[in-house]
Structures are given as structure tokens and as C-alpha cells.
Design an enzyme around this catalytic site. Structure first.
Site, PDB file in Angstrom:
ATOM      1  N   CYS A  77      10.377 -46.534  -7.622  1.00 49.82           N
ATOM      2  CA  CYS A  77      10.377 -45.346  -6.761  1.00 49.82           C
ATOM      3  C   CYS A  77      11.493 -44.386  -7.180  1.00 49.82           C
ATOM      4  O   CYS A  77      11.508 -43.913  -8.303  1.00 49.82           O
ATOM      5  CB  CYS A  77      10.453 -45.752  -5.294  1.00 49.82           C
ATOM      6  SG  CYS A  77       9.892 -44.440  -4.180  1.00 49.82           S
ATOM      7  N   HIS A 177       5.803 -48.810  -4.862  1.00 48.59           N
ATOM      8  CA  HIS A 177       6.621 -49.894  -4.328  1.00 48.59           C
ATOM      9  C   HIS A 177       5.949 -51.224  -4.653  1.00 48.59           C
ATOM     10  O   HIS A 177       5.097 -51.695  -3.903  1.00 48.59           O
ATOM     11  CB  HIS A 177       6.790 -49.732  -2.818  1.00 48.59           C
ATOM     12  CG  HIS A 177       7.649 -48.575  -2.443  1.00 48.59           C
ATOM     13  ND1 HIS A 177       9.027 -48.654  -2.387  1.00 48.59           N
ATOM     14  CD2 HIS A 177       7.340 -47.299  -2.124  1.00 48.59           C
ATOM     15  CE1 HIS A 177       9.526 -47.484  -2.033  1.00 48.59           C
ATOM     16  NE2 HIS A 177       8.516 -46.642  -1.878  1.00 48.59           N
ATOM     17  N   GLU A 179       7.124 -54.070  -4.394  1.00 47.17           N
ATOM     18  CA  GLU A 179       7.494 -55.106  -3.422  1.00 47.17           C
ATOM     19  C   GLU A 179       6.608 -55.109  -2.174  1.00 47.17           C
ATOM     20  O   GLU A 179       6.599 -56.080  -1.424  1.00 47.17           O
ATOM     21  CB  GLU A 179       8.964 -54.955  -3.024  1.00 47.17           C
ATOM     22  CG  GLU A 179       9.291 -53.754  -2.157  1.00 47.17           C
ATOM     23  CD  GLU A 179       9.478 -52.448  -2.922  1.00 47.17           C
ATOM     24  OE1 GLU A 179       9.896 -51.473  -2.293  1.00 47.17           O
ATOM     25  OE2 GLU A 179       9.213 -52.427  -4.139  1.00 47.17           O
TER      26      GLU A 179
END
EC number: 4.3.2.10
Length: 199
Positions: A77, A177, A179
Site C-alpha cells: 500500500c 492489502h 494481509e
């Protein structure tokens, strides 16, 4: 294996920490240069505003440390954007690992900025995308993006095609993202942790 998450003033590292815990990967959250340099893998996440984040990195000398790292580095990001040459956000000179500029999405009728939600990757290449299905979906939240360039390793199209992923030598980056991108994001993180490469 020692994995370091770089600690700096660009939040949401908690979700990265949870993602590493889910895949059983121990980590250290730190801004200490010696700890960062001694790591086997370095993750450089980020959520926030480019000029503020770069100012914080400069105050701590991390703007010089990060581009000089020799082990695999993953920026995500805002972390990806700060690894680029320049960002229109705050008229910010960034670290220049990737020779590409970051620009705001142009206003386009019917398409909201920021680009928020699930979108798919195309034109994938490189070790981070190994084992992924064709055109996988990942989660984005951003108003600025890097142009498509020779260092692009995956493309996404929203308003215009942009670099969803970048790769150069030991540096890897994802605009989305990873994650919080479900099984696809988890596979990308696992692929990153498997890379055995120092330059």
C-alpha cells in the site's frame, strides 16, 4: 528465519502482524537499523499520507536504510508508493527504488475515488504470484497509484491500468492489502517468505 516489520508512522501494522501469525511466521516490529539489516525478510507496510510518512522516515534515517537493504523487502500500500520515485500526494519525493511515479486517480464519472474493495490482478509474473489462479481478486484501498512500467509485475484496472505489484532485484511491492486479501493474500505472503535471495 527472522522477519522484521518496519515500525513507522503509517499505521495498520496490526493486520500484517495477525496475517503473519495466521501462517505461523514469527516477526519483530521495529525501527532499529541493526535489527532491520540483520533480518532475513523485511516487510514495509503502510496506511496514510505519503508526505507525512516520508517525513517520519527521514527523521529516523530510514529513508536511507530501506533502499540499501540486500534481503527480500516487501512494501505494501503506502509502503509500495514510498518505494517509488515521486508521489503527487503532498508533492513528495520518495525513496526511488522503483523508477516510477505515483499519481492520483483522475476524476471519472461513475467511479469513486478512493478505489476501495476487491479487484482482480492481470499480467502477473514473478515469484510472489506463483500458485495463484488466473485473475485473482485482492483488496484495495487507495486514491493514488503507480503507473504501469517495466518493473510492473501485476496490473489492475480501475479508471486506468496501474501497477498492482512491482518487482526490482530484492524489492517487491503490492498496492493492495495482502494481509486482508484472503487466501490469495496469504499465498502471496507465503511466497514472499520462501524467497531465498540476497543481492
Amino acid at each position: 528465519m527472522k522477519t522484521v516489520i518496519i515500525k513507522y508512522n503509517a499505521g495498520n501494522v496490526q493486520s500484517v502482524m495477525y496475517a503473519l501469525e495466521r501462517i505461523g511466521a514469527p516477526y519483530l516490529l521495529t525501527d532499529d537499523e541493526a535489527e532491520i539489516r540483520s533480518a532475513d525478510k523485511v516487510i514495509f507496510p503502510g496506511v496514510g499520507e505519503a508526505s507525512t510518512a516520508m517525513a517520519y522516515l527521514r527523521q529516523r534515517g530510514l529513508d536511507k536504510v530501506i533502499p540499501s537493504l540486500k534481503q527480500p523487502v516487501l512494501g505494501t500500500c503506502v509502503g509500495m508508493q514510498l518505494l517509488c520515485r515521486y508521489s503527487e500526494e503532498g508533492d513528495t519525493t520518495c525513496m526511488g527504488v522503483f523508477d516510477v511515479d505515483v499519481r492520483r486517480f483522475p476524476a471519472t464519472p461513475g467511479l469513486k475515488v478512493p478505489h476501495t474493495g476487491w479487484n482482480n490482478l492481470t499480467t502477473m509474473q514473478g515469484p510472489l504470484t506463483e500458485g495463484l489462479t488466473e485473475n485473482p481478486y485482492v483488496y484495495f484501498v487507495h486514491s493514488y497509484c503507480a503507473d504501469v512500467c517495466p518493473e510492473t509485475s501485476a496490473v489492475c484496472d480501475y479508471v486506468r491500468p496501474f501497477s498492482a505489484m512491482l518487482q526490482k532485484d530484492n524489492f517487491f511491492a503490492a498496492q493492495f492489502h495482502a494481509e486482508i486479501s484472503g487466501n490469495v493474500g496469504q499465498r502471496i505472503l507465503e511466497n514472499f517468505l520462501k524467497i531465498d535471495k540476497r543481492v
